[in-house]
Design a protein around this motif. Sequence first.
Motif, short mmCIF file in Angstrom:
data_model
loop_
_atom_site.label_atom_id
_atom_site.label_comp_id
_atom_site.label_asym_id
_atom_site.label_seq_id
_atom_site.Cartn_x
_atom_site.Cartn_y
_atom_site.Cartn_z
N SER A 95 6.32 -5.27 -4.52
CA SER A 95 5.03 -4.97 -5.16
C SER A 95 4.83 -5.79 -6.42
O SER A 95 3.69 -6.10 -6.79
CB SER A 95 4.94 -3.48 -5.47
N PHE A 128 10.13 -0.52 -2.74
CA PHE A 128 9.23 -1.68 -2.68
C PHE A 128 8.89 -2.21 -4.07
O PHE A 128 7.91 -2.94 -4.23
CB PHE A 128 7.95 -1.31 -1.92
N THR A 129 9.71 -1.87 -5.08
CA THR A 129 9.42 -2.29 -6.45
C THR A 129 9.38 -3.82 -6.54
O THR A 129 8.43 -4.40 -7.11
CB THR A 129 10.48 -1.74 -7.41
N LEU A 143 3.12 3.31 2.14
CA LEU A 143 4.40 2.64 2.39
C LEU A 143 5.47 3.69 2.71
O LEU A 143 5.46 4.79 2.15
CB LEU A 143 4.82 1.84 1.15
N THR A 185 0.88 -7.93 -5.43
CA THR A 185 0.28 -6.75 -6.05
C THR A 185 -0.51 -5.90 -5.07
O THR A 185 -0.64 -4.68 -5.25
CB THR A 185 -0.64 -7.18 -7.20
N ASP A 186 -1.07 -6.51 -4.03
CA ASP A 186 -1.82 -5.73 -3.04
C ASP A 186 -1.02 -5.51 -1.76
O ASP A 186 -1.59 -5.39 -0.67
CB ASP A 186 -3.14 -6.42 -2.72
N PHE A 187 0.29 -5.43 -1.90
CA PHE A 187 1.14 -5.33 -0.72
C PHE A 187 0.81 -4.09 0.11
O PHE A 187 0.75 -4.16 1.34
CB PHE A 187 2.62 -5.32 -1.11
N GLU A 188 0.60 -2.95 -0.53
CA GLU A 188 0.33 -1.74 0.23
C GLU A 188 -0.96 -1.88 1.05
O GLU A 188 -1.04 -1.43 2.19
CB GLU A 188 0.25 -0.52 -0.68
#
Length: 453
Positions: free
Chosen positions: A338, A334-335, A363, A342-345
């Motif tokens: 992300s 998920f590099t 994740l 930035t707040d994907f998780e």
Amino acid sequence: MDFAEELAAFRQRTNDPGCRAIIILGTRQPVTAALLVGTLSIERVAFLLTDETGTMPTQVAALLGVDPSGWLCPSGDHSTTLRVYEGVKAILAAWSDLDRAQIAVDVTGGLKPMAVGLEKAAHLLGLKTLYIESAYGPLPDRPLPDRTFGPVPGSQRLVIPPNPYAEFGDLDAAEATRLFNTHDYTGAKRIFADLAKRVPERRDYGAQAELADAYAAWDVFDLPTARDRMHALLARDCPTNLVTHQPTFAAQATALTALVRIAGRAAGRGAEALATLANIDDVLPLLGSLYANACRRAAQGRYDMAALLCYRCLELLSQHRLARRGVLSERPDFTQVSAQITDFERRYERVVRAQGRGRFYGLPDRAFGLFVGYMLLAALDDELVRGYPIAQIEQRAEVRNKSILAHGYRLITKDEYAQFAGVLEDILDRFFAVSGKDRQAWAQTFTFVGLTE
């Protein structure tokens, strides 16, 4: 007229049918058999003899001045139909290296049960039938008033009875068409191929056998074979009954060529698989093969297999949309995502909890399945699922999970399958809408054509 004159006259009026071997019934007419053996370009001779006609091969050989030791004579009395069948079976076993179309049978004489049996066997096995026709009259070598009637020497001519398949082959063709249209392509191919061999003047039988062979291979995802068969079909002169489908066949041949190439890349690892899944022009042929196959299985009432294929379609759709974001389901990283979100998780956690999950494990760090893929797409706010109640995907997919072909112990019902397939239809409509592709044209390419009688 002596035999040499009869043979010369017979040879003059006879067109050789091109057989390599002949089966002759035991009769008291060695002359007709000698005419055949002495005229046709045959390499092998067999006799089905009776107790009363055991000397016939020697008589035939004497007329021709040849050695009969190489001729095949199965032992026993072949005066009944059953014994004729057994004799033919033994001969064909001995001549197994010959194509049956190169073997002829002579039904000129013999007892009626013998002639009937040999003719039936020839019809069933695809052997050529020959008959010597003669003018009948008083035999000149008998003085009156004892002169008897019989074949007039020198009047004999070779007759090849009409091929019954030329007249009745349509009955078998109708059955092959029925099998084809119910997606039994292997059964249809077998009948059409047999008809093409028996009635070579009917070009449509050979073309339909080629098409059935291509579809049979495609139906089990033997893509290289399907590609080769479809290209072979296109190389033929297209018969009238298939000419309207020619553009579809061309499109399917192109799709199969692409599929062979794409499938190898998609089965790879890392960057190659990711690039393939991210490319919509690569995904569409894979998706088309899976979806059309699911529709065929459903039409046959094989709902469990159809559900497995629908499940794979849904999975492939999510894999494609995730691959566009740099995420490969079998080796998630998920590099890239992300870095963009930035707040994907945290977004993903909200989606997970909204689906009623008790604990959140972060994740995925290993290969993930169908519904995790759709939760990730929801966290990405992907257009494919934006505003769509993805809980339906998990709920309807549960019926597949309980199938005996997955993790359960029962068969899927027609109504259960229809509900699950309905979810796939919704997602497909959304997919084609967001991708700007023509669903109707895509479906037409991957839908197998039907045949008309």
